[in-house]
Design a protein around this motif. Structure first.
Motif, PDB file in Angstrom:
ATOM      1  N   GLN B  35     -28.702 -24.682  -0.277  1.00 26.68           N
ATOM      2  CA  GLN B  35     -27.531 -24.314  -1.054  1.00 26.68           C
ATOM      3  C   GLN B  35     -26.919 -23.057  -0.448  1.00 26.68           C
ATOM      4  N   ALA B  36     -25.670 -22.796  -0.807  1.00 27.77           N
ATOM      5  CA  ALA B  36     -25.009 -21.583  -0.350  1.00 27.77           C
ATOM      6  C   ALA B  36     -25.105 -20.580  -1.484  1.00 27.77           C
ATOM      7  N   HIS B  41     -21.211 -16.464  -0.227  1.00 30.26           N
ATOM      8  CA  HIS B  41     -20.131 -17.436  -0.283  1.00 30.26           C
ATOM      9  C   HIS B  41     -18.781 -16.752  -0.428  1.00 30.26           C
ATOM     10  N   TRP B  42     -17.710 -17.499  -0.196  1.00 35.30           N
ATOM     11  CA  TRP B  42     -16.336 -17.002  -0.238  1.00 35.30           C
ATOM     12  C   TRP B  42     -16.148 -15.844   0.735  1.00 35.30           C
ATOM     13  N   ARG B  49     -12.565 -24.083   2.894  1.00 34.51           N
ATOM     14  CA  ARG B  49     -12.387 -25.507   3.171  1.00 34.51           C
ATOM     15  C   ARG B  49     -13.345 -26.349   2.329  1.00 34.51           C
ATOM     16  N   ALA B  50     -14.614 -25.903   2.283  1.00 36.48           N
ATOM     17  CA  ALA B  50     -15.612 -26.659   1.509  1.00 36.48           C
ATOM     18  C   ALA B  50     -15.242 -26.678   0.024  1.00 36.48           C
ATOM     19  N   LEU B  53     -12.115 -29.152  -0.412  1.00 32.39           N
ATOM     20  CA  LEU B  53     -12.505 -30.566  -0.360  1.00 32.39           C
ATOM     21  C   LEU B  53     -13.454 -30.901  -1.503  1.00 32.39           C
ATOM     22  N   GLY B  54     -14.207 -29.892  -1.954  1.00 34.47           N
ATOM     23  CA  GLY B  54     -15.089 -30.096  -3.105  1.00 34.47           C
ATOM     24  C   GLY B  54     -14.307 -30.546  -4.325  1.00 34.47           C
ATOM     25  N   TYR B  56     -11.411 -32.108  -4.429  1.00 42.20           N
ATOM     26  CA  TYR B  56     -10.975 -33.498  -4.244  1.00 42.20           C
ATOM     27  C   TYR B  56     -12.153 -34.461  -4.427  1.00 42.20           C
ATOM     28  N   GLY B  57     -13.292 -34.062  -3.887  1.00 43.44           N
ATOM     29  CA  GLY B  57     -14.478 -34.913  -3.990  1.00 43.44           C
ATOM     30  C   GLY B  57     -14.918 -35.086  -5.441  1.00 43.44           C
ATOM     31  N   LEU B  58     -14.825 -34.011  -6.218  1.00 45.36           N
ATOM     32  CA  LEU B  58     -15.207 -34.107  -7.631  1.00 45.36           C
ATOM     33  C   LEU B  58     -14.233 -34.998  -8.387  1.00 45.36           C
ATOM     34  N   ALA B 118     -14.166 -26.287 -11.124  1.00 45.83           N
ATOM     35  CA  ALA B 118     -14.143 -26.005  -9.683  1.00 45.83           C
ATOM     36  C   ALA B 118     -12.792 -25.418  -9.279  1.00 45.83           C
ATOM     37  N   LEU B 121     -12.552 -21.807 -10.537  1.00 49.60           N
ATOM     38  CA  LEU B 121     -13.391 -20.957  -9.690  1.00 49.60           C
ATOM     39  C   LEU B 121     -12.716 -20.722  -8.344  1.00 49.60           C
ATOM     40  N   TYR B 220      -6.800 -26.827   8.702  1.00 55.53           N
ATOM     41  CA  TYR B 220      -8.260 -27.028   8.766  1.00 55.53           C
ATOM     42  C   TYR B 220      -8.683 -27.929   9.922  1.00 55.53           C
TER      43      TYR B 220
END
Lengths: 738, 515
Positions: B35-36, B41-42, B49-50, B53-54, B56-58, B118, B121, B220
């Motif tokens: 995990q980060a 982080h940030w 980027r993560a 895309l996170g 969109y993925g959620l 998300a 945040l 990106y």
């Protein structure tokens, strides 16, 4: 069955001939030792094969170990051990296990047929000797060893030091051909290892106090480092069933370095690391060999804890008193020993994901696709919504345990009884607590879970008839354990927590089932009670109950059956357990038997629930609707359940009701053994002992349980009927001592 | 000799002592590799980027879990029928309080709130990545604009399904306050304002060369051709705005926003598609240029290992046909022949989506195969194993397409018709009809244009998760169906809220209709 003209389902149902087979088991050991007092060695090797009668499963273990002890000087001993073990497993051919790994559910309308010929063709696909047959190799290699020094350079001063290592690797190679999955093949590889290094040093000093007292002081340090690596890769549809591996470019300078060719490979690397450091001090005082007092204090630090809560102090103490002198004049009491101890011990977290507080993980998957990690091919990170929020300030969980014991012998110790009582409180444990869904998390990890265990253990050994020439000797042994658990606190001062199908409530056991009470069946719509205020029938979560629906008890009387009407009942851990047995001897004959039991234990019969709820089980194409070959076996008589309307929208055969709560208590005969000693204490043969014996195991089960074996209930109290049977075995043996 | 051994032993003891000292506190700082951690982080370009895309993925996960996008949007009161699954039948019949696990899970809105959390945040924290010089101000502004648009979109999805929902606009990390439900007009008002504010900050296309240097080129590290319209762009924001307006019955704005999209479609490479593109490439996000048209959608890219079994209409609707040898013999849901006849009346002539060839009388198989059997297979969307699959390996790659230019055109026509601009509306409708090979309608005062537009939506968007929400809008406009009026008046058009959500937050009350 959707197509009754399918010829596969005609013919004899004789699959059991192929599924259940007698299987031999064996065990061979050998050891050699030699040397002198100052230097000696021992070599040990062994081979064990264990097999189950079902589905040709087996387990083979090869083992070799080597011990050397050397004393280079009189006051020092260096000892070492090196051991290697290899384990090979022949796994079952369950459809469920295979589909779970393949992450692909084929069309399940046509299950395996009970016919031997057709089942045989299915089994043939697993035959390794075929060029296109399945591969399912599971190997473990374990190497462990240590180097220890024990030195006594001065009188009263002792030093011991030890470096130990443990390496355990697991390798799994799988290839399942197209014939097993609708024309799609599957290949996977797992390589993982656990590596542990242990470093221990301690110094002890002996002191004489007065004439009778002796004090041993000991201090030391301990360091444990663990690495857990697990890499997994899988792929579907290699070009054909002869190509079982993906040969990649191994040269890092080339552009196509490690790029899969011909098919898409999904790769999941993983690694966990943890370290544990502790410093300890220990004092033991003995007085006249009658009184023994001991105390231990240690300070432990774990890398799995957050930086501000890394360290924890454990302490414990004990007292032991032997009443030998006081009872010397007693006629009946022959020995008496009392013990008491108390400990305050920290509990380790075995996951490294709590050590950084709030974190970010890959969590883009969903129910059927938990591993999806990217969007548009780019990895995405988010808070760990599925696994739960982790905050800061997580303290160590710990256990406070009090033990009190009494051991006594009667009639010159022919009857020996031990009674131990304990009270164990596990405090401040971490658990996921549900939080408002509007934050996205399934829960938040919070500490404060507290569970009390109270229990008593009784052991008994009675030499009812003493052994002797031409006499019957009878030794009876037995033990009885009683345990009661109770939830005494929840995080944030909550009184209860509901997580999915379980409910935790303060003052109640933690292993109770949360279920509706079932009171029969409504035979007509007129029998369904009406809510007098609205003149509408009682509902299950808003769906009116009708004829053919179960008569669930409306506990709170609101004319709606829902989770508020569920009660906590039963427990899946046995309240009482233990065993008893006897050893009977008459001259050279011996007869031994051992029973064991578990009482006040319940199970929820998912097997019956899903069989009866066939309407929903059969039409769903998911892992729970998979039919194994054992589907054709009758594990339980289902005719005694009420016949509800299976199409009803209230799902009448839902699992969470006391209709499926079962008494899973049992009494089992673990082993029965008859032996004959040929040697007559070494006088009749060249050996000191030469025993011929026959042992049967798992010969008898007495239980009110409705399924096939009460021991095949899962750890969470659910019986699903998928467990592999516990085989009965018969062993003929000779034991020879030189 | 003895002396030598003595020294040797001392050396061993000394070695032990050194290791003893070295195993100090520092050893215990072992960060998890899985995990980060929060404090690291940030701080980097990659973290932003993560995080992006996170989100969109959620979103994709929320729509895919249990095929919720179709369970919530396509089935209830729609054209599909269940072959044998009682849970799907309950949804289709609108018995949404039936106790099937599928319904319990689909009515749980938690996954939508993962997107919202998300996004909150991301909005609060991504600015910290500016310490990385690669993460420029233009990235920052664009990322924030997307996060706000995603959040607004999630609220639109929540409101159209459940009505009043809690409005959460900050992260509240760790305190997990219980929010009550907010009036839906306030939630939609928030979403609207957010979208209006950010729409102009979003580009028509990503990664193009921007002469004004507002938007980062090679965003990106991916070219315009790789992104296509994966990410929410300016027209995506207006599409969501148009739908919010339509949901509110504010057809003036619905017309304005949808017209803006029609006028600017070429800037985002949006086109209408031919029937053969519709049933072949449109739903597959790949190198094909047709997939630009998924301008609000969520993709599963085969080449990136994102093939899945759930999250696609195919999992429910596909089955073996003579042309496509899947092992699944019968689908879970199907459109029966009577419904097909209603959808595609012979009076429409030879509809390319489904009709009968006048020369030989055989059905055209763009939407359905196995028409001659009792259970025809709906195969309009069939992207199996990267689009090239023959059906034996049933993993799918079709994107979840929320809207495309045809949908927006029909929404525009609907708005114009409601606003009394029937002649313009019929022109839009006729363009869509002629694209599918059916003749245009003639404008006349007694033509029920709204019904015709919704009939075209029903044909064109079949299987795209719109049917239930279209029925709601249609009946709100028409109010000629007493049973549906009852649903509208009593809040039955909204879905019940999962018991789990109510248990977790005492401030949430069940929707009145489902109490």
């Amino acid at each position: 069955m959707r197509d009754s003209t399918n010829a596969d389902y005609y013919g004899a149902s004789n699959w059991t001939d192929l599924y259940y087979q007698y299987s031999p088991t064996y065990n061979v050991d050998a050891s050699i030792s030699g040397g002198s007092d100052r230097a000696n060695f021992r070599f040990f090797s062994g081979l064990t094969k264990n097999a189950n009668t079902a589905d040709a499963t087996s387990f083979t273990r090869y083992n070799g170990s080597f011990y050397i002890n050397v004393a280079p000087v009189k006051w020092m001993m260096v000892s070492s051990m090196l051991s290697y073990t290899r384990q090979e497993r022949e796994r079952n051919r369950n459809v469920r296990d295979r589909l779970a790994e393949q992450r692909y559910i084929p069309d399940l309308t046509n299950p395996l047929t009970p016919n031997k010929e057709l089942y045989g063709t299915y089994l043939k696909e697993f035959d390794k000797d075929y060029a296109t047959g399945a591969t399912d190799d599971n190997t473990n290699n374990l190497i462990n060893g240590y180097l220890a020094i024990s030195a006594n350079p001065f009188e009263r001063l002792n030093y011991t030091g030890r470096i130990g290592f443990d390496y355990n690797e697991g390798i799994r190679d799988v290839f399942w051909p197209r014939t097993l999955l609708e024309g799609n093949n599957f290949v996977s590889n797992y390589f993982g290892y656990n590596q542990r290094l242990v470093l221990t040093n301690s110094l002890s000093y002996d002191l004489e106090i007065g004439d009778a007292g002796k004090l041993i002081l000991k201090g030391g340090q301990n360091f444990v480092s663990d690495v857990y690596k697990y890499d997994y890769a899988y792929a579907n549809n290699t070009p054909n069933d002869f190509i079982k591996i993906n040969v990649v470019e191994g040269d890092p300078n080339k552009a196509e370095y490690l790029i899969p060719r011909g098919f898409l490979v999904n790769y999941f690397p993983g690694k966990m690391q943890s370290k544990l450091v502790s410093f300890f001090g220990n004092a033991v005082y003995t007085h006249n060999e009658m009184l023994k007092l001991s105390a231990v204090v240690s300070r432990e630090g774990s890398s799995n804890m957050q930086a501000d809560n890394r360290w924890f102090t454990n302490y414990s103490g004990g007292i032991e008193y032997d009443f030998q002198d006081m009872i010397i004049n007693s006629n009946t009491l022959s020995s008496l020993l009392a013990t008491a101890s108390y400990g305050h011990i920290g509990k380790l977290l075995n996951d490294d994901r709590f050590n950084a507080g709030p974190a970010y993980r890959v969590d883009l998957g969903f129910t059927d696709e938990p591993t999806l990690g990217s969007y548009s091919g780019i990895g995405g990170l988010s808070r760990p919504y599925s696994t739960g929020w982790v905050g800061y300030g997580i303290p160590w969980a710990y256990t406070n345990q009090l033990n009190i014991g009494l051991r006594f012998g009667l009639l010159e110790d022919r009857l020996r009884i031990g009674i131990d009582g304990y009270r164990k409180a596990d405090k401040d444990m971490l658990m996921p607590v549900p939080v408002a869904a509007e934050w996205g998390y399934t829960g938040a990890y919070k500490n404060g879970l507290e569970v009390n265990n109270t229990g008593i253990d009784i052991t008994l050994a009675a030499q009812i008839l003493p052994q002797g020439a031409n006499r019957l000797g009878w030794l009876f042994t037995g033990n009885f354990n009683y345990n009661k658990n109770e939830l005494s606190a929840l995080p944030d001062g909550l009184a209860n927590v509901e997580i999915g199908n379980t409910r935790l409530e303060i003052g109640k056991p933690i292993d109770a089932f949360w279920i509706l009470k079932n009171n029969g069946i409504y035979n007509s719509d007129g029998e369904v009670p009406q809510n007098p205020s609205t003149n509408t029938p009682i509902t299950y979560k808003g769906v009116p109950l009708k004829a053919g629906d179960p008569r669930w008890v409306d506990v709170n009387g609101d004319y709606t059956i829902n989770d508020d009407d569920k009660v906590l009942e039963g427990s899946y851990m046995p309240k009482m357990s233990g065993g008893f047995g006897s050893s009977l001897t008459y001259n050279d004959f011996s007869l031994d038997f051992q029973f064991y039991y578990a009482l006040k234990r319940n199970a929820l019969n998912q097997y019956a629930a899903s069989r009866l709820d066939f309407i929903n089980t059969e039409v769903n194409n998911n892992i729970n609707s998979v039919k194994e070959i054992t589907f054709w076996e009758r594990k339980q008589d289902l005719s005694e359940y009420p016949v509800y309307n299976p199409w009803s929208a209230v799902v009448p055969y839902r699992q969470d009701q006391d209709l499926f709560l079962e008494n899973a208590s049992y009494l089992k005969l673990r082993s029965l053994s008859i032996g004959y000693d040929l040697s007559r204490n070494g006088t009749r043969t060249a050996f000191r002992k030469c025993l011929l014996y026959v042992t049967g195991t798992n010969l008898l089960t007495l239980s009110p349980f409705k399924g096939d074996d009460p021991e095949l209930v899962n750890y969470n109290g659910i019986y699903n009927g998928y467990g592999l049977v516990n085989p009965q075995s018969l062993i003929l043996g000779v034991r020879v001592n030189f | 000799m003895k002396n030598y051994l003595y020294r040797w032993s001392i050396a061993i003891v000394a070695l032990y002592s050194i290791t003893f000292v070295s195993s100090c506190n520092k050893q215990l700082d072992t960060a998890s590799t899985r995990q980060a951690s929060e404090d690291q982080h940030w701080t980097k370009f990659e973290d932003a980027r993560a995080g992006l895309l996170g989100m969109y993925g959620l979103f994709r996960a929320a729509l895919s879990d249990n095929n919720a996008y179709w369970i919530l949007g396509e089935l209830r009161g729609g054209d599909f029928q269940a072959v044998s699954r009682p849970d799907l039948k309950a949804v289709i019949d609108g018995n949404l309080n039936a106790s099937f696990p599928l319904i319990t899970e689909a009515t749980n809105w938690r996954r939508y709130y993962t997107i919202i959390n998300a996004s909150n945040l991301f909005i609060e924290r991504v600015g910290e990545c500016l310490v990385d010089p690669r993460y420029t101000e233009s990235y920052y502004k664009l990322d924030i604009a997307q996060a706000r648009a995603i959040r607004a979109f999630a609220y639109y999805m929540l409101v159209r399904t459940w009505g009043d929902v809690p409005l959460v606009t900050s992260t509240g990390e760790g305190n997990f306050e219980n929010f009550p439900r907010t009036n839906q007009s306030a939630v939609l008002g928030f979403a609207k304002n957010e979208l209006i504010e950010v729409a102009t900050r979003l580009p028509y296309q990503y990664s193009t060369v921007d002469p004004d240097l507002v938007y980062p080129p090679n965003y990106y590290g991916k070219g315009a051709d790789e992104w296509k319209n994966t990410l929410l762009g300016r027209l995506s924001a207006y599409a969501i705005l148009a739908h919010i307006a339509a949901l509110e019955g504010d057809y003036i704005n619905a017309a304005v926003y949808s017209q803006f999209i029609l006028d600017n479609a070429p800037k985002a490479q949006l086109t209408t598609v031919s029937t053969s593109e519709l049933v072949s490439d449109l739903f597959l996000f790949s190198t094909s240029d047709v997939s630009w048209n998924q301008f609000v959608g969520f993709n599963f890219i085969y080449e990136r290992g994102e093939s899945t079994t759930s999250g696609h209409i195919e999992q429910l609707a596909l089955a073996n046909t003579t042309a496509f040898p899947m092992s699944k013999q019968l689908p879970d849901i199907y459109v029966n022949k009577d419904s097909i006849a209603v959808l595609f009346p012979r009076s429409n002539g030879n509809d390319q989506r489904f009709g009968f060839n006048p020369l030989n009388g055989l059905p055209t198989e763009a939407y359905f195969e196995n028409f001659s059997s009792a259970i025809p297979v709906f195969k309009k969307i069939r992207q199996v194993d990267g689009g090239s699959g023959d059906g034996t390996f049933a993993k799918y790659n079709s994107s979840i397409v929320f809207t495309r230019l045809e949908e927006i055109t029909l929404l525009n026509a609907e708005a114009l018709a409601v606003l009394g601009r029937g002649e313009e509306a019929i022109q839009k409708l006729n363009t869509m009809r002629s694209n599918r090979g059916i003749s245009g309608l003639n404008y006349s005062a007694d033509l029920d244009l709204i019904t015709e537009i919704f009939a075209e939506r029903r044909r064109e968007l079949l299987g795209e998760g719109w049917r239930w929400f279209d029925l709601v809008r249609y009946n709100k406009l028409k109010r000629n169906n007493p049973a549906f009026n009852d649903l509208i008046d009593k809040g039955g058009i909204y879905w019940p809220i999962a018991q789990d959500v109510i248990n977790r937050n005492p401030g949430i009350q069940q929707n009145n209709y489902w109490k």
